[in-house]
Enzyme design. Structure first.
Site, PDB file in Angstrom:
ATOM      1  N   THR A  12      12.194  -3.101   1.835  1.00  0.00           N
ATOM      2  CA  THR A  12      10.881  -3.074   0.946  1.00  0.00           C
ATOM      3  C   THR A  12      11.169  -2.706  -0.126  1.00  0.00           C
ATOM      4  O   THR A  12      11.367  -1.029  -0.090  1.00  0.00           O
ATOM      5  CB  THR A  12       9.784  -2.955   1.820  1.00  0.00           C
ATOM      6  OG1 THR A  12       9.339  -1.579   1.773  1.00  0.00           O
ATOM      7  CG2 THR A  12      10.156  -4.046   2.814  1.00  0.00           C
ATOM      8  N   GLY A  13      10.576  -3.368  -1.460  1.00  0.00           N
ATOM      9  CA  GLY A  13      10.981  -2.053  -2.610  1.00  0.00           C
ATOM     10  C   GLY A  13      12.140  -1.250  -3.261  1.00  0.00           C
ATOM     11  O   GLY A  13      12.953  -0.784  -3.668  1.00  0.00           O
ATOM     12  N   SER A  16      14.497  -1.791  -7.928  1.00  0.00           N
ATOM     13  CA  SER A  16      14.758  -0.951  -8.355  1.00  0.00           C
ATOM     14  C   SER A  16      14.770   0.495  -7.693  1.00  0.00           C
ATOM     15  O   SER A  16      14.408   1.010  -6.994  1.00  0.00           O
ATOM     16  CB  SER A  16      13.597  -0.987  -9.638  1.00  0.00           C
ATOM     17  OG  SER A  16      12.217  -0.582  -9.071  1.00  0.00           O
ATOM     18  N   GLY A  17      15.312   1.309  -8.415  1.00  0.00           N
ATOM     19  CA  GLY A  17      15.135   3.252  -7.769  1.00  0.00           C
ATOM     20  C   GLY A  17      15.858   3.107  -7.252  1.00  0.00           C
ATOM     21  O   GLY A  17      17.152   2.697  -6.709  1.00  0.00           O
ATOM     22  N   ILE A  18      15.034   3.740  -5.853  1.00  0.00           N
ATOM     23  CA  ILE A  18      16.372   3.695  -4.904  1.00  0.00           C
ATOM     24  C   ILE A  18      16.402   3.094  -3.849  1.00  0.00           C
ATOM     25  O   ILE A  18      17.061   2.494  -3.383  1.00  0.00           O
ATOM     26  CB  ILE A  18      15.284   5.451  -4.154  1.00  0.00           C
ATOM     27  CG1 ILE A  18      15.923   6.721  -4.841  1.00  0.00           C
ATOM     28  CG2 ILE A  18      15.927   5.567  -2.624  1.00  0.00           C
ATOM     29  CD1 ILE A  18      14.471   7.665  -4.044  1.00  0.00           C
ATOM     30  N   GLY A  19      15.239   2.706  -4.366  1.00  0.00           N
ATOM     31  CA  GLY A  19      15.046   0.793  -2.978  1.00  0.00           C
ATOM     32  C   GLY A  19      16.701  -0.083  -3.062  1.00  0.00           C
ATOM     33  O   GLY A  19      17.079  -0.677  -2.440  1.00  0.00           O
ATOM     34  N   SER A 137       8.618  11.306   1.618  1.00  0.00           N
ATOM     35  CA  SER A 137       8.616  12.712   0.075  1.00  0.00           C
ATOM     36  C   SER A 137       8.782  14.126   0.491  1.00  0.00           C
ATOM     37  O   SER A 137       7.940  14.484   1.178  1.00  0.00           O
ATOM     38  CB  SER A 137       7.630  11.986  -0.374  1.00  0.00           C
ATOM     39  OG  SER A 137       7.808  12.706  -1.817  1.00  0.00           O
ATOM     40  N   TYR A 150      -1.528  11.219  -3.393  1.00  0.00           N
ATOM     41  CA  TYR A 150       0.239  10.591  -2.909  1.00  0.00           C
ATOM     42  C   TYR A 150       0.909  11.330  -2.064  1.00  0.00           C
ATOM     43  O   TYR A 150       1.271  10.716  -1.197  1.00  0.00           O
ATOM     44  CB  TYR A 150       1.027  10.849  -4.524  1.00  0.00           C
ATOM     45  CG  TYR A 150       2.402  10.394  -4.537  1.00  0.00           C
ATOM     46  CD1 TYR A 150       3.080   9.009  -3.813  1.00  0.00           C
ATOM     47  CD2 TYR A 150       3.717  11.392  -4.070  1.00  0.00           C
ATOM     48  CE1 TYR A 150       4.430   8.922  -3.986  1.00  0.00           C
ATOM     49  CE2 TYR A 150       4.831  11.170  -3.884  1.00  0.00           C
ATOM     50  CZ  TYR A 150       5.200   9.706  -3.943  1.00  0.00           C
ATOM     51  OH  TYR A 150       6.380   9.947  -3.304  1.00  0.00           O
TER      52      TYR A 150
END
Length: 244
Positions: A12-13, A16-19, A137, A150
Site C-alpha cells: 500500500t502507498g 511513490s517514495g519508499i513504497g 518510523s 505523527y
C-alpha cells in the site's frame, strides 16, 4: 534465484517514495506485486515505470470499502498474498498548541486505522508463512518538534506489530516493523524544511540521509525466507540515529 520468486506481494502507498522503491525491489526479486495509491495519475506513472507483474489499484487505506475492493482484485488475479507491506501513511507538521481536530483525525485515520484494516482484511488471503511488514518510523521513539502527533501514530503502529505477533501461530504469519529514518522522498521534502534536513545529518552516525532503495533492501529481507524466524521486531533502517 530471486528470493521472492513465485510470491504475491501487496504494497500500500506504493506509487511513490519508499513504497515505490519496495515495489520495484520485490518485482526485481521475482514477486507479482500489487500497489495502491490514492491518485490514479501517480499510480499510472508508477506502473509505466515498473512494467510487467505489477498491478495498480486506486485505494485510500483509510476507507475500508477501498480495501475490500483491493483484496477482491488480488483474490481474482492472484488468489492469495505472501507478503503484505502496510506502507500507506501521511505526515502533517502540527505545532503543539495549534493542532487541529482535522489534523489528528487525518493522521490517525490513515496511519493507524488504515494499518489495522489493511492487515485485518488481508487475513483470509494470507498464505501460511506470510510476511507482514508495517512501515513505522524512528519518530516513534524520537519525535521531532511539530511531528508529535505523527510520531504518536507511528508508535501505535510499532505496538500493533508487537501485539499481532502473538497471533502468528493462529494465523500462520509473521509481522514486523520496518522503521526508516530520514529518507528524502516527496512526502518528506514537503514536511521537513531543507535546513532541518541538513542539520539532521549531523545527528546521524553515518553522516547522511538514507535512500529509498536502502529501505527497500531491508523490506526485501523481511519479506524473504531469510527472515523466517524474525517476528514482532522493529528493524531500524536509520543510519543509527535512533539506536545510539
Amino acid at each position: 534465484m530471486a528470493v521472492l520468486t513465485g510470491k504475491v506481494a501487496v504494497v500500500t502507498g506504493g506509487s511513490s517514495g519508499i513504497g515505490l522503491a519496495i515495489a520495484r525491489a520485490f518485482r526485481d526479486e521475482g514477486a507479482t506485486v500489487f500497489i495502491t495509491g490514492r491518485r490514479k495519475e501517480t499510480l499510472d506513472t508508477a506502473v509505466a515505470e515498473l512494467g510487467e507483474n505489477v498491478t495498480a489499484v486506486v485505494c485510500d487505506s483509510a476507507v475500508p470499502a477501498d480495501l475490500d475492493a483491493l483484496y477482491e482484485t488480488v483474490r481474482e488475479q492472484a488468489g492469495h498474498v505472501d507478503v503484505l507491506v502496510a506502507n500507506a501513511g501521511i505526515g502533517i507538521d502540527a505545532a503543539f498548541g495549534e493542532v487541529t481536530e482535522e489534523q489528528v483525525d487525518a493522521l490517525f485515520a490513515t496511519n493507524v486505522k488504515g494499518t489495522v484494516f489493511t492487515v485485518q482484511k488481508a487475513l483470509p488471503l494470507l498464505r501460511s508463512g506470510a510476511s507482514i511488514i508495517l512501515t513505522g518510523s524512528t519518530a516513534a521513539t524520537r519525535p521531532e518538534k511539530g511531528l508529535e502527533i505523527y510520531a504518536a501514530t507511528k508508535a501505535a503502529v510499532h505496538n500493533l506489530a508487537r501485539g499481532w505477533a502473538h497471533s502468528s501461530r493462529q494465523y500462520g504469519f509473521r509481522v514486523n516493523v520496518l522503521a526508516p529514518g530520514m529518507v528524502p522522498t516527496p512526502g518528506l521534502l514537503d514536511l521537513v524544511p531543507s535546513e532541518v534536513r541538513e542539520q539532521a545529518k549531523e545527528m546521524i552516525p553515518l553522516g547522511r540521509h538514507g535512500a529509498p532503495d536502502e529501505i527497500a533492501a531491508a523490506a526485501t529481507f523481511l519479506a524473504s525466507d531469510a527472515s523466517s524466524y524474525v517476528n514482532g521486531s522493529v528493524l531500524a533502517a536509520d543510519g543509527g540515529v535512533a539506536q545510539v
